[in-house]
Design an enzyme around this catalytic site. Structure first.
Site, PDB file in Angstrom:
ATOM      1  CE  LYS A  91      -3.890  -1.883   2.677  1.00 14.35           C
ATOM      2  NZ  LYS A  91      -4.937  -1.726   1.651  1.00 14.35           N
ATOM      3  NE  ARG A 121     -10.693 -10.183  -1.812  1.00 21.93           N
ATOM      4  CZ  ARG A 121     -10.994  -9.263  -2.714  1.00 21.93           C
ATOM      5  NH1 ARG A 121     -11.267  -9.611  -3.962  1.00 21.93           N
ATOM      6  NH2 ARG A 121     -11.047  -7.982  -2.391  1.00 21.93           N
TER       7      ARG A 121
END
Ligand code: BES
Ligand code: MN
Ligand code: ZN
Length: 496
Positions: A273, A347
């Site tokens: 990020k 996920r």
């Protein structure tokens, strides 16, 4: 969090702070009218000067009022009597706590006689409790003026009896769960990581919660390649924590299963990020925090339901041993996943945690909570969490619980056309779809790990667990979103 007391009548002598109530058009409560008379009309004069309109939670404040035996009097608005429900009462309590928290007053008396009695009085106190929670652990140089002073709120005229005591006990249990969640979410990632998260939950055993922990070796044996792929870049080993509360007294009641994403820090991994705001990713375990707080609430109030909370705990770091974009991992149920983007890690954690939990606990209903996508914040901002659900009845139950407690949900679509978007050229699926509909394809990924027959909802809470400005029931920072929602969902639908 402040303490709460219930008194039959006003106390003798001078008190710190006194709260009296009024509706629109300065419709004074009996206690407010008495104070107005004793102060030669100072209360109504202050209301006029402050342009007080009686809106719920609005405040006109009098300091050292002549003729009154208090240092400070607050005239607090209730809104129209017909609309004064539990949520409004909580907002009123929250406004009182926010105003007095660092005021110098240590004790506030709130006279609710004739206006907000019984269970509503307990809700007012609950609002004050929730709003007064703070996290000052690491602030060693607070100036005296910045330090919280308010320690106690006493309700006068709320009435006694079961309506008050039972409601109060239930709400105190819930406030305890909210506080637990907020602390977990607020703690930095050098303090809360998978092992320390598990350790922090140990005291739930004293509430009667049965705890099970899976370590990395056990997860490897179970074949949790997706979850472990995320964890492999971190020196902090992953954990799964299961928290089981069976209040049904029976062994044949299938549990409600709550699953939380517990990424204790999300750097993005090799798909790193950008630095701006990365510190926010300490709260990427907000789903796990909410599930843990909800288990606290459910156990502390001795729910008659059978509920299991499972949290998947990992840290997502870039490292020489971290997984790479393009790696293929195999999940516990044998499905293969091409990891296109290591930042879509939530996920990968959820799919193994959910599969193991379904195999182990055979739930009838499963609700997962996750700070899963930035895209849900683009869609819904900070007002609603996104809900993805395979069953209309379950969606309605969750929506109703959410609006009852103020943890709001907005239903989003799922379906085959979205599901196709995560098909991979090399494996069974890939972990990201196109940019468009990013929250939906994330939900589709998770849907591939729901067993047939299980009613399932996925709540994307990325926009809800942290607030950049104060709300009615929280200061800026951790909101505790999800605890009250899950608790209410359980109490409204799974208790005898
Ligand atoms: N934890 C983030 C989602 C997130 C973003 C939560 C901002 C709260 C605030 C999640 O793991 C993530 O990085 N998601 C990616 C997915 C993308 C790579 C498909 C995202 O939303 O950008
Ligand atoms: Mn991520
Ligand atoms: Zn994440």
């Amino acid at each position: 969090m402040i303490a709460i007391d219930y008194l039959k009548e006003a106390v003798a002598g001078t008190v710190d702070a006194l709260v009296v109530l009024a509706g629109p058009d300065t419709a004074l409560s009996a206690a407010a009218a008495l104070a107005d008379a004793a102060s030669a009309g100072a209360v109504t004069a202050a209301a006029a000067a402050a342009r007080f309109d009686g809106e719920a939670g609005s405040i006109a404040e009098l300091l050292a009022p002549a003729g009154l035996s208090c240092r400070r009097l607050l005239l607090v608005g209730t809104g129209p009597a017909a609309k004064l429900d539990a949520a409004v009462a909580e907002r009123i309590g929250g406004a009182i706590a926010a105003r007095l928290l660092t005021s110098g007053e240590t004790m506030v008396y709130v006279d609710v006689t004739g206006v907000c009695e019984g269970a509503l009085a307990a809700h007012l106190a609950h609002g004050a409790c929730l709003r007064s929670w703070r996290f000052d652990q690491y602030r060693t140089r607070l100036k005296d003026k910045q330090k919280p002073t308010l320690a106690k709120l006493a309700i006068i005229g709320g009435g006694a009896g079961p309506a008050v005591t039972e409601t109060h006990a239930r709400l105190a249990a819930i406030a305890g769960g909210v506080a637990r969640t907020r602390a977990l979410v607020t703690e930095p990632a050098n303090v809360i990581y998978p092992e320390s998260f598990v350790a922090s939950a140990a005291d739930l055993a004293a509430l009667g919660v049965e705890l099970t922990v899976l370590d990395d070796a056990q997860m490897r044996d179970l074949g949790m390649g997706a979850l472990l792929g995320v964890a492999q870049g971190s020196v902090r080993p992953a954990r799964i924590l299961a928290m089981r509360w069976n209040g049904s007294g029976r062994d044949d009641v299938k549990p409600v299963l709550l699953v939380g994403k517990g990424v204790t820090f999300d750097t993005g991994g090799i798909s790193l990020k950008p630095p701006g705001g990365m510190e926010d990713m300490k709260w990427d375990m907000g789903g796990a925090g909410a599930v843990t707080g909800a288990m606290h609430a459910i156990a502390a109030r001795k729910s008659t339901a059978h509920v299991v909370g499972v949290v998947g705990l990992v840290e997502n770091m870039p490292d020489g041993n971290a997984q790479r974009p393009g790696d293929v991992v195999t999940s516990m149920n044998g499905q293969t996943i091409e990891v296109i983007n290591t930042d879509a890690e939530g996920r990968l954690v959820l799919c193994d945690a959910m599969w193991w939990a379904q195999e182990t606990f055979e739930p009838e209903v499963m609700v997962d909570l996750a700070t899963l996508t930035g895209a849900i914040i683009v869609s819904l901002g900070h007002e609603y969490a996104g809900m993805f659900c395979n069953d209309d009845g379950l969606a309605a139950q969750l929506s109703a619980a959410g609006s009852a407690v103020g943890d709001k949900l907005w239903r989003m679509p799922i379906g085959d056309a979205y599901d196709k978007l995560i098909d991979s050229d090399i494996a069974d699926m890939k972990n990201v779809g196109p940019r468009e509909g990013g929250s939906i394809t994330a939900a589709q990924f998770i849907a591939r790990f729901v067993k047939p027959g299980v009613k399932w909802a996925h709540l994307d809470v990325a926009g809800m667990v942290w607030a950049s400005k104060p709300g009615a029931l929280w200061d800026k920072g951790a909101t505790g979103y999800g605890v009250r929602l899950l608790d209410r969902f359980v109490s409204d639908n799974f208790e005898s």
